[in-house]
Structures are given as structure tokens and as C-alpha cells.
Design a protein around this motif. Sequence first.
Motif, PDB file in Angstrom:
ATOM      1  N   GLY A 166      62.096  23.531  51.117  1.00 29.50           N
ATOM      2  CA  GLY A 166      60.762  23.886  50.618  1.00 29.50           C
ATOM      3  C   GLY A 166      59.934  22.681  50.256  1.00 29.50           C
ATOM      4  N   ALA A 167      59.808  21.739  51.193  1.00 31.94           N
ATOM      5  CA  ALA A 167      59.156  20.465  50.896  1.00 31.94           C
ATOM      6  C   ALA A 167      57.637  20.560  50.852  1.00 31.94           C
ATOM      7  CB  ALA A 167      59.577  19.412  51.931  1.00 31.94           C
ATOM      8  N   TRP A 168      57.042  21.555  51.526  1.00 30.95           N
ATOM      9  CA  TRP A 168      55.589  21.653  51.537  1.00 30.95           C
ATOM     10  C   TRP A 168      55.165  23.124  51.524  1.00 30.95           C
ATOM     11  CZ3 TRP A 168      57.970  19.345  55.986  1.00 30.95           C
ATOM     12  CH2 TRP A 168      58.097  20.202  57.083  1.00 30.95           C
ATOM     13  N   VAL A 169      53.883  23.308  51.305  1.00 33.21           N
ATOM     14  CA  VAL A 169      53.317  24.653  51.254  1.00 33.21           C
ATOM     15  C   VAL A 169      52.838  25.038  52.647  1.00 33.21           C
ATOM     16  CG1 VAL A 169      51.563  26.141  50.221  1.00 33.21           C
ATOM     17  CG2 VAL A 169      52.593  24.316  48.864  1.00 33.21           C
ATOM     18  N   GLU A 170      53.315  26.191  53.130  1.00 27.83           N
ATOM     19  CA  GLU A 170      52.858  26.695  54.423  1.00 27.83           C
ATOM     20  C   GLU A 170      51.747  27.722  54.286  1.00 27.83           C
ATOM     21  OE1 GLU A 170      56.077  28.186  56.791  1.00 27.83           O
ATOM     22  OE2 GLU A 170      56.394  26.218  57.712  1.00 27.83           O
ATOM     23  N   GLN A 171      51.813  28.538  53.234  1.00 29.15           N
ATOM     24  CA  GLN A 171      50.814  29.583  53.031  1.00 29.15           C
ATOM     25  C   GLN A 171      50.546  29.773  51.540  1.00 29.15           C
ATOM     26  OE1 GLN A 171      53.128  32.604  55.272  1.00 29.15           O
ATOM     27  NE2 GLN A 171      51.291  32.929  56.520  1.00 29.15           N
ATOM     28  N   TYR A 172      49.336  30.190  51.233  1.00 28.42           N
ATOM     29  CA  TYR A 172      48.940  30.514  49.863  1.00 28.42           C
ATOM     30  C   TYR A 172      48.727  32.028  49.764  1.00 28.42           C
ATOM     31  CZ  TYR A 172      48.017  25.519  49.216  1.00 28.42           C
ATOM     32  OH  TYR A 172      48.138  24.153  49.138  1.00 28.42           O
ATOM     33  N   ALA A 173      49.302  32.630  48.727  1.00 24.61           N
ATOM     34  CA  ALA A 173      49.112  34.060  48.494  1.00 24.61           C
ATOM     35  C   ALA A 173      47.815  34.247  47.720  1.00 24.61           C
ATOM     36  CB  ALA A 173      50.291  34.636  47.710  1.00 24.61           C
ATOM     37  N   ILE A 174      46.797  34.802  48.381  1.00 22.18           N
ATOM     38  CA  ILE A 174      45.478  34.982  47.783  1.00 22.18           C
ATOM     39  C   ILE A 174      45.368  36.396  47.235  1.00 22.18           C
ATOM     40  CG2 ILE A 174      42.998  34.814  48.164  1.00 22.18           C
ATOM     41  CD1 ILE A 174      44.549  32.179  48.526  1.00 22.18           C
ATOM     42  N   CYS A 175      44.919  36.512  45.985  1.00 22.53           N
ATOM     43  CA  CYS A 175      44.821  37.809  45.318  1.00 22.53           C
ATOM     44  C   CYS A 175      43.373  38.127  44.965  1.00 22.53           C
ATOM     45  CB  CYS A 175      45.668  37.808  44.036  1.00 22.53           C
ATOM     46  SG  CYS A 175      47.435  37.523  44.322  1.00 22.53           S
ATOM     47  N   GLU A 176      43.143  39.371  44.575  1.00 20.95           N
ATOM     48  CA  GLU A 176      41.847  39.793  44.038  1.00 20.95           C
ATOM     49  C   GLU A 176      42.096  40.567  42.754  1.00 20.95           C
ATOM     50  OE1 GLU A 176      40.655  43.116  44.236  1.00 20.95           O
ATOM     51  OE2 GLU A 176      42.174  44.047  45.507  1.00 20.95           O
ATOM     52  N   ARG A 177      41.024  40.816  41.995  1.00 24.72           N
ATOM     53  CA  ARG A 177      41.190  41.312  40.623  1.00 24.72           C
ATOM     54  C   ARG A 177      41.193  42.833  40.505  1.00 24.72           C
ATOM     55  NH1 ARG A 177      41.379  36.928  37.598  1.00 24.72           N
ATOM     56  NH2 ARG A 177      40.152  35.094  38.190  1.00 24.72           N
ATOM     57  N   GLY A 178      41.065  43.548  41.578  1.00 24.04           N
ATOM     58  CA  GLY A 178      41.096  45.004  41.511  1.00 24.04           C
ATOM     59  C   GLY A 178      39.775  45.574  41.011  1.00 24.04           C
ATOM     60  N   GLY A 179      39.706  46.886  40.979  1.00 24.59           N
ATOM     61  CA  GLY A 179      38.473  47.555  40.596  1.00 24.59           C
ATOM     62  C   GLY A 179      38.059  47.309  39.166  1.00 24.59           C
ATOM     63  N   THR A 180      39.020  47.121  38.253  1.00 21.17           N
ATOM     64  CA  THR A 180      38.699  46.905  36.841  1.00 21.17           C
ATOM     65  C   THR A 180      38.466  45.442  36.509  1.00 21.17           C
ATOM     66  OG1 THR A 180      41.042  46.684  36.239  1.00 21.17           O
ATOM     67  CG2 THR A 180      40.107  48.902  36.241  1.00 21.17           C
ATOM     68  N   GLY A 181      38.837  44.548  37.411  1.00 20.77           N
ATOM     69  CA  GLY A 181      38.677  43.123  37.148  1.00 20.77           C
ATOM     70  C   GLY A 181      39.782  42.521  36.315  1.00 20.77           C
ATOM     71  N   GLY A 182      40.736  43.332  35.870  1.00 17.99           N
ATOM     72  CA  GLY A 182      41.790  42.836  35.000  1.00 17.99           C
ATOM     73  C   GLY A 182      43.159  42.764  35.651  1.00 17.99           C
ATOM     74  N   GLN A 183      43.230  43.038  36.962  1.00 19.68           N
ATOM     75  CA  GLN A 183      44.512  43.005  37.649  1.00 19.68           C
ATOM     76  C   GLN A 183      44.567  41.841  38.629  1.00 19.68           C
ATOM     77  OE1 GLN A 183      43.831  47.172  39.006  1.00 19.68           O
ATOM     78  NE2 GLN A 183      45.916  47.539  38.279  1.00 19.68           N
ATOM     79  N   ILE A 184      45.769  41.504  39.045  1.00 15.44           N
ATOM     80  CA  ILE A 184      45.988  40.499  40.090  1.00 15.44           C
ATOM     81  C   ILE A 184      46.696  41.218  41.231  1.00 15.44           C
ATOM     82  CG2 ILE A 184      47.056  38.308  40.690  1.00 15.44           C
ATOM     83  CD1 ILE A 184      44.846  37.992  38.691  1.00 15.44           C
ATOM     84  N   ILE A 185      45.941  41.584  42.268  1.00 15.92           N
ATOM     85  CA  ILE A 185      46.462  42.385  43.378  1.00 15.92           C
ATOM     86  C   ILE A 185      46.476  41.544  44.644  1.00 15.92           C
ATOM     87  CG2 ILE A 185      46.071  44.439  44.787  1.00 15.92           C
ATOM     88  CD1 ILE A 185      44.746  45.718  42.386  1.00 15.92           C
ATOM     89  N   HIS A 186      47.606  41.536  45.313  1.00 13.38           N
ATOM     90  CA  HIS A 186      47.757  40.731  46.530  1.00 13.38           C
ATOM     91  C   HIS A 186      46.766  41.170  47.602  1.00 13.38           C
ATOM     92  CE1 HIS A 186      49.761  38.376  49.655  1.00 13.38           C
ATOM     93  NE2 HIS A 186      49.648  39.437  50.438  1.00 13.38           N
ATOM     94  N   ASP A 187      46.106  40.185  48.204  1.00 14.36           N
ATOM     95  CA  ASP A 187      45.141  40.465  49.268  1.00 14.36           C
ATOM     96  C   ASP A 187      45.668  40.033  50.634  1.00 14.36           C
ATOM     97  OD1 ASP A 187      42.164  41.258  49.780  1.00 14.36           O
ATOM     98  OD2 ASP A 187      42.452  39.389  50.893  1.00 14.36           O
ATOM     99  N   HIS A 188      46.019  38.721  50.765  1.00 18.06           N
ATOM    100  CA  HIS A 188      46.524  38.249  52.050  1.00 18.06           C
ATOM    101  C   HIS A 188      47.172  36.883  51.878  1.00 18.06           C
ATOM    102  CE1 HIS A 188      42.740  35.977  51.857  1.00 18.06           C
ATOM    103  NE2 HIS A 188      43.248  35.173  52.771  1.00 18.06           N
ATOM    104  N   LEU A 189      47.876  36.437  52.906  1.00 14.03           N
ATOM    105  CA  LEU A 189      48.429  35.084  52.969  1.00 14.03           C
ATOM    106  C   LEU A 189      47.493  34.218  53.802  1.00 14.03           C
ATOM    107  CD1 LEU A 189      52.243  35.725  53.561  1.00 14.03           C
ATOM    108  CD2 LEU A 189      51.121  35.070  51.432  1.00 14.03           C
ATOM    109  N   GLU A 190      47.128  33.057  53.260  1.00 15.68           N
ATOM    110  CA  GLU A 190      46.222  32.147  53.957  1.00 15.68           C
ATOM    111  C   GLU A 190      46.989  30.898  54.384  1.00 15.68           C
ATOM    112  OE1 GLU A 190      42.733  31.345  55.744  1.00 15.68           O
ATOM    113  OE2 GLU A 190      42.956  33.057  54.382  1.00 15.68           O
ATOM    114  N   PRO A 191      46.959  30.562  55.692  1.00 16.84           N
ATOM    115  CA  PRO A 191      47.644  29.342  56.156  1.00 16.84           C
ATOM    116  C   PRO A 191      47.101  28.098  55.444  1.00 16.84           C
ATOM    117  CG  PRO A 191      47.017  30.723  58.008  1.00 16.84           C
ATOM    118  CD  PRO A 191      46.355  31.311  56.800  1.00 16.84           C
TER     119      PRO A 191
END
Length: 452
Positions: free
Chosen positions: A172-197
Motif C-alpha cells: 500500500g505504498a501509494w493512493v490509487e483511488q479516493y472515496a468521495i462522499c456527499e452529505r445526504g439530504g439532511t447535510g449531516g451524513q457522510i454517504i459514499h458517492d463514488h471512487l475517483e482515480p
Amino acid sequence: MKLQPLQAARTLFGYNATEDKGRRQAPQKHGQHESKVLTPTKRRRLQATAQDQLRNHSLVAWMVRKHLDYVSKFHISYKTDLPELDALVNRIFRWHGKPRNLDYGRRFGRDELFRLFELEKVVCGDAALIKLDGLKLQAIESDLIAKGQARPGETLPDGINGSGLVMGGENGAWVEQYAICERGGTGGQIIHDHLEPAENVIFDAYWTRLSSQFRGVSPLATALNTVQDIHEAFEFNQIKAKMHALFGMAIFREADTDEFGGAGGALAETAPTTTTATATGTQLDLNPREQNILDLNTNDKVQILESSTPSTEFVEGSYLFIQIAMLALDIPITCFDSRRSSFSARIADLNEYEVSVESKRTKNRYVRQEYSDWVLANLWNDSTWQLGNIADRNGMSLRDVQEAVEWIASGSPWLDKARQVSGDQLAISMGIDNAVDAARRRGGDVFKNIDK
């Protein structure tokens, strides 16, 4: 009891910092990966605390703004011997620096976007910009790079670690992808959106470790407790001063002597009118719109209640604690209060600060360079701009054009322009400086000055 030789050796030799003598916090026993020291839960707590202080504490807000003034402001310099290419590249970046051409949300121009990018880094430890189609950048806040919750009916992709990263390479020497999240309808959650290269992400962070850290840590972490203590001490002293202000005057009387149980004599009268102040028990009603004269009995006296809050000792102590808090961002105390320092001390502090911020400017320069390389690569074959055709005619490759871009920091303000210009002029005449570097130290461009 006779001391044994081995015990004597242990007493006389060694590092005191490794010995637990019970007088302070015990020494740490194990070194760990930074993600184990700052777990995702603790990381969120640290970020939330820093954000709260930025919202509510003027000292932290000012420290961050001062840091951004010196670290995040750059302008582009593109200067070759090819006037046509120079004009085109400079026109491209003037065009792309506007909010509608740069920002996915169409809110921020280039300077403001990168200033907020640095703000997110210094407060939360790291930040990201995603490269989108149409030469748009989407800003990602630090806590939205995370192993969030899956949407209902979905499962999280494999390989996401607790820091919101998918690692690659041996061990695991480097980062291949970042897990990008969004805050959901209430703005108080961390919900997975997609993996970004990783190649689509401009990512930067404040690092404290070499190989055991992939998420940044805010440099403000060392000052948060100090700032909280300062803020609470200020509030308590303000409350104390308000309480003192409620009791403005104390009237001391002798023991009651008349048959009616009163001290006798007029309690107060006003001048120049005939209005008389009234008294009920020990309370005296004074008219703030008139001159009030107290007619006291013999041996009675009035004492004005004065408050020494905040005390001189508190002010001096607070000044020291503020200075310690400012060290988290290397800001000199003369920036906070120049009245206590001479001009020479301010110059010396500014020179020391310039050394401290250079590494932070270099980090932001790399970020800007990645941005400009991306823009030029996307426009190389664009028929509207004809960038590739013009560069080819002049024998320049894409890499040549990208490397000719320079991002120049805003530099330091003039403290005494006459003296500082005289010093620069003397250094240039002696051959130990030059006009190009002298202008850049103040955020200027000597070639643009000549053109103008």
C-alpha cells in the motif's frame, strides 16, 4: 541500604524523557502508524473542533486569514522569447480564472478557489480538487474523503480503508483511488458517492510523517486547547467586569440613632432643580439626566466601586498565550501587535516568517503547477485556441510550454518602502541581488513593470 552498581548505572545514564518519575505525563511506549494515532473518529472530532473555533474565535479566524495572505496568493508569469505564444498562454489563464469557466459550482474564481483550498488544508489537514470534463474543478472538503455509509440497497466497493483511500503498490505504498462522499439530504451524513482515480484528483495535505501517513493533520492541532482556554478566560473576565459595573457606588452609614430607625438627614438632593432623590431601605434612586448631589450625615461616606478587571497580570499572561498559539502557524507576534516592537524587530520577524512560509508556498506552487499542466494539456489540440499549432511552429512541445509557466507568490508587503528599496538598490549594484528577484519578493514582475 547499599546501592547496587547496576541500579547506579540506571540512575546516572539515560534520557530523562524516557523515565516516568510521576511528575508529568508518562513517556509514550510505542510508535504507531499515524492513522492509528488519529483514528477516523478522532480525526472528525479534531476537524469539527477546528472548524468551530474558526467560526467563533476571532484569534483563530485572524491567524488563518493572515496565513492565507502570505501562503495562498500567486500570480502567473509566462515569459519566453515568443511573443505570440506568451500572449496566448496568458490569455488562456485569464479566461480560465473566471468562476464560470473554472468552478463546477460557478462561485469561485481561481484565486478565491485556491485560497479556500489552502484554508481547508490548514484547518482540516488536507483537501482535494477533482478534475472534471469541460476544464471544471470541483472542490472536495476533507471530511468528504472518507469510508462513508452505503446508500440504501447498495454496498461499499471493496478495498476502501478507514481513511477513505484505496491503496496500491507493494504494501500500500501509494493512493490509487479516493472515496468521495456527499452529505445526504439532511447535510449531516457522510454517504459514499463514488471512487475517483488519483490521476483525476489534485490532493494536498500537511504532513508530519514520512511513510506512515496518507491523510494530513492540521497544524492548528497544537493550538486548539490553548485558544479554547484563552477564549474562556476572556469570557469569564468580561462577565466579571460586567458584574462590577452593576455596583457603581457603596454608601457607608453609622448605626441608626433616631427614634424612627433612620440615620437622619437628607439622603440626596438634585441641583439645579428642586427634584429630590428618594430612598427605599438602602437603595438610592438617582436621576441620570440631572446633577445628583448627596447630602450625607456626619461620618457617612461614599465609595465608588472600581474594577481592575482585566488585571495587568491577566493581560500580560494572555499576550504570552496568544503568542504561543500563533506559533502553530509560525506567525510572529509583531503581526498581532506592532506597537510593542521597533521597526528593526518587525523587519527581522518578517524575514524569519518568510523563511517559514516558503515551504508552504512551495506546496501550493506544486498544486498550481498541476492545475496549469492540466489546463494546457486539455487545450493543446483545441481548434479554438490553436495552442498546439502555434507551439509546434516555434519548436516547442507540450512539456516545454508547461514548464515555462511560473507561479509567483504574492510576497511580503512594504514596511518602509524608501528604506527597503534603497537596500535592494544597493544589493543589486553590488551584484548580490537582481531586479527580477527583488520584484518577486514583493509579489511583482519586473517584466510586466517594464511593459507598463
